[in-house]
Design a protein around this motif. Structure first.
Motif, short mmCIF file in Angstrom:
data_model
loop_
_atom_site.label_atom_id
_atom_site.label_comp_id
_atom_site.label_asym_id
_atom_site.label_seq_id
_atom_site.Cartn_x
_atom_site.Cartn_y
_atom_site.Cartn_z
N LEU A 150 41.72 30.16 1.31
CA LEU A 150 42.14 28.79 1.67
C LEU A 150 43.49 28.83 2.40
O LEU A 150 44.47 28.20 1.99
CB LEU A 150 42.22 27.89 0.44
CG LEU A 150 40.92 27.71 -0.36
CD1 LEU A 150 41.11 26.66 -1.45
CD2 LEU A 150 39.75 27.33 0.53
N THR A 151 43.50 29.59 3.49
CA THR A 151 44.71 29.77 4.28
C THR A 151 44.41 29.49 5.75
O THR A 151 43.35 29.86 6.25
CB THR A 151 45.25 31.21 4.13
OG1 THR A 151 45.55 31.45 2.76
CG2 THR A 151 46.50 31.43 4.96
N VAL A 152 45.36 28.82 6.41
CA VAL A 152 45.26 28.55 7.84
C VAL A 152 46.46 29.14 8.55
O VAL A 152 47.60 28.97 8.10
CB VAL A 152 45.19 27.03 8.13
CG1 VAL A 152 45.13 26.77 9.64
CG2 VAL A 152 44.00 26.39 7.44
N GLU A 153 46.20 29.84 9.66
CA GLU A 153 47.28 30.31 10.53
C GLU A 153 47.20 29.54 11.83
O GLU A 153 46.11 29.33 12.37
CB GLU A 153 47.13 31.81 10.80
CG GLU A 153 47.23 32.67 9.55
CD GLU A 153 46.99 34.13 9.83
OE1 GLU A 153 47.05 34.52 11.03
OE2 GLU A 153 46.73 34.89 8.88
N THR A 154 48.35 29.09 12.34
CA THR A 154 48.39 28.25 13.53
C THR A 154 49.18 28.94 14.64
O THR A 154 49.80 29.98 14.44
CB THR A 154 49.03 26.89 13.22
OG1 THR A 154 50.45 27.07 13.03
CG2 THR A 154 48.41 26.24 12.00
N ILE A 155 49.15 28.29 15.80
CA ILE A 155 50.00 28.76 16.89
C ILE A 155 51.46 28.69 16.46
O ILE A 155 51.80 28.00 15.48
CB ILE A 155 49.78 27.92 18.17
CG1 ILE A 155 50.19 26.46 17.93
CG2 ILE A 155 48.34 27.99 18.65
CD1 ILE A 155 50.17 25.61 19.20
N GLU B 135 48.94 27.35 3.11
CA GLU B 135 48.20 27.94 2.01
C GLU B 135 47.92 26.88 0.95
O GLU B 135 48.80 26.08 0.63
CB GLU B 135 48.99 29.09 1.38
CG GLU B 135 49.29 30.24 2.35
CD GLU B 135 50.17 31.32 1.74
OE1 GLU B 135 50.36 32.35 2.38
OE2 GLU B 135 50.66 31.10 0.59
N VAL B 136 46.71 26.91 0.40
CA VAL B 136 46.32 26.00 -0.68
C VAL B 136 46.29 26.80 -1.99
O VAL B 136 45.68 27.87 -2.06
CB VAL B 136 44.94 25.37 -0.41
CG1 VAL B 136 44.53 24.47 -1.56
CG2 VAL B 136 44.99 24.57 0.91
N HIS B 137 46.98 26.26 -3.01
CA HIS B 137 47.11 26.98 -4.28
C HIS B 137 46.71 26.09 -5.46
O HIS B 137 46.78 24.87 -5.39
CB HIS B 137 48.57 27.41 -4.50
CG HIS B 137 49.06 28.43 -3.53
ND1 HIS B 137 48.95 29.79 -3.74
CD2 HIS B 137 49.68 28.29 -2.33
CE1 HIS B 137 49.48 30.44 -2.72
NE2 HIS B 137 49.93 29.56 -1.85
N SER B 138 46.34 26.75 -6.56
CA SER B 138 46.15 26.07 -7.84
C SER B 138 47.41 26.27 -8.68
O SER B 138 48.07 27.31 -8.59
CB SER B 138 44.94 26.66 -8.57
OG SER B 138 44.93 26.25 -9.92
N ALA B 139 47.72 25.26 -9.52
CA ALA B 139 48.92 25.34 -10.36
C ALA B 139 48.61 25.89 -11.75
O ALA B 139 49.45 25.80 -12.64
CB ALA B 139 49.54 23.95 -10.49
N ASP B 140 47.42 26.47 -11.94
CA ASP B 140 47.06 26.94 -13.28
C ASP B 140 47.90 28.14 -13.73
O ASP B 140 48.01 28.42 -14.91
CB ASP B 140 45.57 27.28 -13.37
CG ASP B 140 45.12 28.25 -12.28
OD1 ASP B 140 45.98 28.72 -11.52
OD2 ASP B 140 43.90 28.50 -12.19
N ASP B 141 48.53 28.85 -12.78
CA ASP B 141 49.45 29.93 -13.12
C ASP B 141 50.78 29.68 -12.41
O ASP B 141 51.00 30.15 -11.29
CB ASP B 141 48.87 31.29 -12.71
CG ASP B 141 49.79 32.45 -13.09
OD1 ASP B 141 50.80 32.22 -13.78
OD2 ASP B 141 49.49 33.59 -12.68
N PRO B 142 51.70 28.93 -13.04
CA PRO B 142 52.96 28.57 -12.37
C PRO B 142 53.77 29.76 -11.90
O PRO B 142 54.46 29.68 -10.88
CB PRO B 142 53.70 27.77 -13.45
CG PRO B 142 52.66 27.29 -14.38
CD PRO B 142 51.60 28.35 -14.38
N GLU B 143 53.70 30.87 -12.63
CA GLU B 143 54.51 32.02 -12.27
C GLU B 143 54.02 32.71 -11.00
O GLU B 143 54.71 33.57 -10.45
CB GLU B 143 54.56 33.02 -13.43
CG GLU B 143 55.26 32.48 -14.67
CD GLU B 143 56.66 31.94 -14.38
OE1 GLU B 143 57.34 32.50 -13.50
OE2 GLU B 143 57.07 30.97 -15.03
N ALA B 144 52.81 32.34 -10.54
CA ALA B 144 52.31 32.89 -9.29
C ALA B 144 52.88 32.13 -8.09
O ALA B 144 52.75 32.59 -6.95
CB ALA B 144 50.78 32.84 -9.25
#
Length: 214
Positions: free
Chosen positions: A114-119, A125-134
């Motif tokens: 779930l990552t997009v790279e642009t010009i 990046e899209v993340h889940s908050a289930d592991d805050p330390e990540a």
């Protein structure tokens, strides 16, 4: 006889791109977009469009920062994290992002991450908050936290993200990373404490925050 105005034709001749974000904010959403606060907090009920509003705000600010001249040691030049309580909710944010981000600007998409790279070197990046330390790493320009009231350890998540936003050189013109946090009312939570920080009549008010309740 032209598809664009004279100013846009000159910009295109200089190698610039003209893009349109397919989003028409309603008056309450427009009020949020007009705010100059560094951290915007949205408390609203279902069907307000708070997630779409937050993602649209991120897209607009992301595009503005892509146009800046960034120091060579800022890598990636522009970095935006979209954070949701779970991967299921994160995928809805991903769909909103894909709808609003102009395809002409996209260089690469990873469906697995779930990552997009642009010009211009931008990364989303899209993340889940289930592991805050990540939720640590390099500096952030933008953080979007959706359904914040449903995040169990929001205090840890926000502390980690806030450190990333305070990284030198990040944010609009290097003035500090920005964030939008939204959620529906859900009792006394850490999100409700953050909301107080954006209300001028609160004892914990901070001018960096602004709260919108609908």
């Amino acid at each position: 006889n032209q598809k664009t105005c004279g100013a846009c034709r000159m910009a295109i001749a200089r190698g610039e791109k003209k893009v349109v974000i397919p989003y028409e904010p309603h008056p309450a959403q427009q009020k949020i977009h007009e705010s100059k606060a560094r951290f915007k907090l949205i408390s609203a009920g279902n069907r307000f469009g708070k997630d779409l509003c937050a993602i649209a705000e991120g897209v607009m600010k992301f595009l503005e920062m892509l146009n800046e001249e960034r120091p060579i040691d800022i890598n990636p030049p522009v970095l935006w994290w979209i954070i949701a309580p779970t991967m299921r909710l994160a995928r809805q944010n991903w769909r909103d992002l894909r709808k609003l981000l102009p395809a002409d600007l996209v260089v690469n998409i990873s469906l697995a991450d779930l990552t997009v790279e642009t010009i211009n070197g931008g990364v989303i990046e899209v993340h889940s908050a289930d592991d805050p330390e990540a939720l640590v790493g390099v500096g952030l320009d933008i953080a979007t936290i959706t359904e914040a009231a449903r995040i169990k350890d929001l205090d840890v998540v926000w502390a980690n993200v806030r450190q990333r936003l305070d990284s030198p050189g990040r944010g609009p013109n290097g003035t500090g990373g920005i964030a939008v946090l939204n959620g529906s009312p859900k009792g006394i939570t850490y999100f409700s404490k953050l909301l107080k920080m954006g209300e001028k009549d609160s004892s914990t008010y901070s001018p960096e925050y602004e709260t919108f309740r609908f």
